[in-house]
Design a protein around this motif. Sequence first.
Motif, PDB file in Angstrom:
ATOM      1  N   PHE A   1       0.831  -1.203   0.000  1.00  0.00           N
ATOM      2  CA  PHE A   1       0.000   0.000   0.000  1.00  0.00           C
ATOM      3  C   PHE A   1       0.862   1.247   0.000  1.00  0.00           C
ATOM      4  N   VAL A   2       0.427   2.238  -0.787  1.00  0.00           N
ATOM      5  CA  VAL A   2       1.099   3.537  -0.807  1.00  0.00           C
ATOM      6  C   VAL A   2       0.168   4.625  -0.280  1.00  0.00           C
ATOM      7  N   ALA A   3      -0.999   4.769  -0.916  1.00  0.00           N
ATOM      8  CA  ALA A   3      -1.936   5.818  -0.518  1.00  0.00           C
ATOM      9  C   ALA A   3      -3.314   5.495  -1.066  1.00  0.00           C
ATOM     10  N   ALA A   4      -4.339   6.050  -0.422  1.00  0.00           N
ATOM     11  CA  ALA A   4      -5.707   5.868  -0.882  1.00  0.00           C
ATOM     12  C   ALA A   4      -6.492   7.129  -0.618  1.00  0.00           C
ATOM     13  N   ILE A   5      -7.568   7.282  -1.371  1.00  0.00           N
ATOM     14  CA  ILE A   5      -8.408   8.475  -1.247  1.00  0.00           C
ATOM     15  C   ILE A   5      -9.855   8.059  -1.404  1.00  0.00           C
ATOM     16  N   ASN A   6     -10.726   8.642  -0.593  1.00  0.00           N
ATOM     17  CA  ASN A   6     -12.120   8.239  -0.668  1.00  0.00           C
ATOM     18  C   ASN A   6     -12.781   8.881  -1.896  1.00  0.00           C
ATOM     19  N   TRP A   7     -14.039   8.511  -2.152  1.00  0.00           N
ATOM     20  CA  TRP A   7     -14.702   8.887  -3.398  1.00  0.00           C
ATOM     21  C   TRP A   7     -14.776  10.398  -3.590  1.00  0.00           C
ATOM     22  N   GLY A   8     -14.944  11.143  -2.506  1.00  0.00           N
ATOM     23  CA  GLY A   8     -15.097  12.589  -2.612  1.00  0.00           C
ATOM     24  C   GLY A   8     -13.786  13.353  -2.439  1.00  0.00           C
ATOM     25  N   GLY A   9     -12.732  12.637  -2.089  1.00  0.00           N
ATOM     26  CA  GLY A   9     -11.439  13.289  -1.915  1.00  0.00           C
ATOM     27  C   GLY A   9     -11.220  13.888  -0.538  1.00  0.00           C
ATOM     28  N   GLY A  10     -12.181  13.667   0.367  1.00  0.00           N
ATOM     29  CA  GLY A  10     -12.063  14.294   1.670  1.00  0.00           C
ATOM     30  C   GLY A  10     -11.293  13.490   2.698  1.00  0.00           C
ATOM     31  N   ARG A  11     -11.046  12.208   2.422  1.00  0.00           N
ATOM     32  CA  ARG A  11     -10.309  11.370   3.358  1.00  0.00           C
ATOM     33  C   ARG A  11      -9.152  10.709   2.614  1.00  0.00           C
ATOM     34  N   ILE A  12      -7.983  10.815   3.201  1.00  0.00           N
ATOM     35  CA  ILE A  12      -6.779  10.310   2.571  1.00  0.00           C
ATOM     36  C   ILE A  12      -6.032   9.415   3.547  1.00  0.00           C
ATOM     37  N   TYR A  13      -5.468   8.370   3.029  1.00  0.00           N
ATOM     38  CA  TYR A  13      -4.714   7.415   3.830  1.00  0.00           C
ATOM     39  C   TYR A  13      -3.333   7.270   3.191  1.00  0.00           C
ATOM     40  N   ASP A  14      -2.286   7.340   4.005  1.00  0.00           N
ATOM     41  CA  ASP A  14      -0.915   7.235   3.506  1.00  0.00           C
ATOM     42  C   ASP A  14      -0.151   6.158   4.261  1.00  0.00           C
ATOM     43  N   ALA A  15       0.754   5.501   3.546  1.00  0.00           N
ATOM     44  CA  ALA A  15       1.692   4.611   4.220  1.00  0.00           C
ATOM     45  C   ALA A  15       2.730   5.449   4.957  1.00  0.00           C
ATOM     46  N   ASP A  16       3.206   4.937   6.070  1.00  0.00           N
ATOM     47  CA  ASP A  16       4.199   5.688   6.851  1.00  0.00           C
ATOM     48  C   ASP A  16       5.439   6.008   6.020  1.00  0.00           C
ATOM     49  N   SER A  17       5.786   5.120   5.112  1.00  0.00           N
ATOM     50  CA  SER A  17       7.007   5.285   4.325  1.00  0.00           C
ATOM     51  C   SER A  17       6.935   6.450   3.346  1.00  0.00           C
ATOM     52  N   VAL A  18       5.748   6.962   3.068  1.00  0.00           N
ATOM     53  CA  VAL A  18       5.621   8.041   2.089  1.00  0.00           C
ATOM     54  C   VAL A  18       5.012   9.305   2.682  1.00  0.00           C
ATOM     55  N   LYS A  19       4.672   9.273   3.956  1.00  0.00           N
ATOM     56  CA  LYS A  19       4.066  10.456   4.592  1.00  0.00           C
ATOM     57  C   LYS A  19       4.977  11.660   4.444  1.00  0.00           C
ATOM     58  N   GLY A  20       4.379  12.778   4.057  1.00  0.00           N
ATOM     59  CA  GLY A  20       5.136  14.017   3.900  1.00  0.00           C
ATOM     60  C   GLY A  20       5.855  14.132   2.577  1.00  0.00           C
ATOM     61  N   ARG A  21       5.878  13.056   1.787  1.00  0.00           N
ATOM     62  CA  ARG A  21       6.568  13.088   0.491  1.00  0.00           C
ATOM     63  C   ARG A  21       5.601  12.870  -0.675  1.00  0.00           C
ATOM     64  N   PHE A  22       4.639  11.985  -0.501  1.00  0.00           N
ATOM     65  CA  PHE A  22       3.685  11.665  -1.566  1.00  0.00           C
ATOM     66  C   PHE A  22       2.316  12.243  -1.221  1.00  0.00           C
ATOM     67  N   THR A  23       1.592  12.673  -2.258  1.00  0.00           N
ATOM     68  CA  THR A  23       0.243  13.195  -2.071  1.00  0.00           C
ATOM     69  C   THR A  23      -0.683  12.595  -3.114  1.00  0.00           C
ATOM     70  N   ILE A  24      -1.753  11.991  -2.633  1.00  0.00           N
ATOM     71  CA  ILE A  24      -2.771  11.453  -3.539  1.00  0.00           C
ATOM     72  C   ILE A  24      -3.884  12.474  -3.699  1.00  0.00           C
ATOM     73  N   SER A  25      -4.437  12.563  -4.901  1.00  0.00           N
ATOM     74  CA  SER A  25      -5.556  13.467  -5.156  1.00  0.00           C
ATOM     75  C   SER A  25      -6.381  12.874  -6.290  1.00  0.00           C
ATOM     76  N   ARG A  26      -7.520  13.472  -6.530  1.00  0.00           N
ATOM     77  CA  ARG A  26      -8.371  12.978  -7.609  1.00  0.00           C
ATOM     78  C   ARG A  26      -9.150  14.113  -8.229  1.00  0.00           C
ATOM     79  N   ASP A  27      -9.515  13.916  -9.485  1.00  0.00           N
ATOM     80  CA  ASP A  27     -10.364  14.852 -10.211  1.00  0.00           C
ATOM     81  C   ASP A  27     -11.497  14.017 -10.798  1.00  0.00           C
ATOM     82  N   ASN A  28     -12.644  14.041 -10.145  1.00  0.00           N
ATOM     83  CA  ASN A  28     -13.754  13.199 -10.594  1.00  0.00           C
ATOM     84  C   ASN A  28     -14.290  13.629 -11.957  1.00  0.00           C
ATOM     85  N   ALA A  29     -14.164  14.887 -12.279  1.00  0.00           N
ATOM     86  CA  ALA A  29     -14.622  15.354 -13.593  1.00  0.00           C
ATOM     87  C   ALA A  29     -13.794  14.740 -14.713  1.00  0.00           C
ATOM     88  N   LYS A  30     -12.548  14.411 -14.403  1.00  0.00           N
ATOM     89  CA  LYS A  30     -11.661  13.799 -15.391  1.00  0.00           C
ATOM     90  C   LYS A  30     -11.491  12.301 -15.164  1.00  0.00           C
TER      91      LYS A  30
END
Length: 123
Positions: free
Chosen positions: A46-75
């Motif tokens: 696991f690296v990162a996850a994001i809920n359907w609306g983008g309001g909740r994000i989960y990160d692995a400890d190994s990537v915290k502060g370095r990786f950012t997950i995001s989403r664009d539902n329109a795209k």
Amino acid sequence: VQLQASGGGTVQAGGSLRLSCAASGRTFSSYDMGWFRQAPGKEREFVAAINWGGGRIYDADSVKGRFTISRDNAKSTVYLQMNSLKPEDTAVYYCGRRLPSGSYYSATGYDYWGKGTLVTVSS
């Protein structure tokens, strides 16, 4: 549903990459999405996850502060911005669609996967 990951490549340690995962179908905005990675000889992790609306994000400890997950539902696209890359980040990166009752942190909690995109970080 088809997922297509892109954006991988070779970068020096300390550099950045942005991965994209484009989804087909009209239900993208209803599902949580995640990024996993798999290095040679290792299990998919696991690296990162994001809920359907983008309001909740989960990160692995190994990537915290370095990786950012995001989403664009329109795209119908989920992104993974990777900064301060390290050689140990070298892996094939996969995006996946989380099952409604699946774990965010385990690959078994996801049903559809993209083909993966290779990230190589040189020291």
